[in-house]
Design an enzyme around this catalytic site. Structure first.
Site, short mmCIF file in Angstrom:
data_model
loop_
_atom_site.label_atom_id
_atom_site.label_comp_id
_atom_site.label_asym_id
_atom_site.label_seq_id
_atom_site.Cartn_x
_atom_site.Cartn_y
_atom_site.Cartn_z
N CYS A 160 63.99 45.00 71.91
CA CYS A 160 63.13 44.62 70.79
C CYS A 160 61.70 44.98 71.18
O CYS A 160 61.47 45.78 72.09
CB CYS A 160 63.30 43.16 70.41
SG CYS A 160 62.68 41.94 71.60
N ASN A 164 60.53 41.51 74.03
CA ASN A 164 61.57 41.04 74.94
C ASN A 164 61.42 39.55 75.26
O ASN A 164 61.68 39.13 76.38
CB ASN A 164 61.60 41.89 76.22
CG ASN A 164 62.85 41.71 77.06
OD1 ASN A 164 62.79 41.82 78.28
ND2 ASN A 164 63.98 41.43 76.46
N CYS A 203 62.19 37.21 72.32
CA CYS A 203 62.95 36.52 71.27
C CYS A 203 64.28 37.21 70.97
O CYS A 203 65.34 36.74 71.36
CB CYS A 203 62.14 36.40 69.98
SG CYS A 203 60.79 35.21 70.05
N ARG A 204 64.20 38.32 70.25
CA ARG A 204 65.42 38.95 69.75
C ARG A 204 66.31 39.54 70.84
O ARG A 204 67.51 39.25 70.89
CB ARG A 204 65.08 40.03 68.71
CG ARG A 204 64.45 39.46 67.46
CD ARG A 204 64.03 40.54 66.51
NE ARG A 204 62.93 41.33 67.07
CZ ARG A 204 62.46 42.45 66.53
NH1 ARG A 204 63.00 42.92 65.42
NH2 ARG A 204 61.45 43.08 67.08
N SER A 205 65.76 40.40 71.69
CA SER A 205 66.63 41.05 72.67
C SER A 205 67.15 40.09 73.74
O SER A 205 68.32 40.19 74.11
CB SER A 205 65.97 42.29 73.28
OG SER A 205 64.74 42.00 73.88
N ASP A 244 62.27 39.27 63.33
CA ASP A 244 61.63 38.75 64.54
C ASP A 244 61.18 37.31 64.31
O ASP A 244 60.23 37.05 63.57
CB ASP A 244 60.42 39.61 64.91
CG ASP A 244 59.86 39.29 66.28
OD1 ASP A 244 60.16 38.20 66.81
OD2 ASP A 244 59.12 40.13 66.81
#
Length: 150
Positions: free
Chosen positions: A9, A12, A14-16, A124
């Site tokens: 993301c 690095n 939150c999402r990934s 996000d």
């Protein structure tokens, strides 16, 4: 055979990392042996733990992200991983800019593994503040990826 998966993301945090943590746990439960990692296309949070509200939301679902630390995506990742997964089109564009000549490593959107959601990216939660929406989508996409890899 795909045995090494990288989730990417922007920052690095939150999402990934949530994708890595959720996928890692669900793949283990499914008996799938894979190595995972996550990275960001920016260097803003290198060395940081996942964002505290993301960790809390994940923990409430039984997913522990506390051992993860942010790092920046590099061209070497094309050699180290069998599949690179981006969270949105901007991430995919930034990943592809670093693709070494001749690299055949596939790069896909995470939502490709969750077509039933109708989503074309993982929102996000750092900006939307909807950590549960992100985790719902990450869980669905993780199950789709596990199904494809099994």
């Amino acid at each position: 055979m795909i045995t090494r998966v990288l989730f990417v993301c922007l920052g690095n945090i939150c999402r990934s990392p949530s994708a890595e943590g959720v996928f890692r746990a669900l793949a283990g439960q499914a008996g799938l042996t894979v190595e995972t990692d996550s990275a960001g296309t920016s260097d803003w949070h290198v060395g940081d733990a996942p964002y505290a509200p993301m960790q809390s939301a994940a923990k409430s679902r039984g997913f522990d992200l506390s051992d993860l630390r942010a790092r920046q995506f590099t061209a070497r990742d094309f050699e180290e991983f069998d599949l690179i997964i981006g969270m949105d089109d901007s991430n995919i564009d930034n990943i592809e800019r670093l693709r070494p000549s001749g690299s055949q490593t596939p790069v896909q959107l995470f939502t490709d593994f969750a077509p039933e959601t109708g989503m074309d990216h993982v929102p996000d939660p750092y900006y939307t503040r909807d950590f549960d929406q992100t985790l719902d989508l990450v869980q669905t996409a993780s199950l789709g990826l596990i199904k494809q890899l099994s």
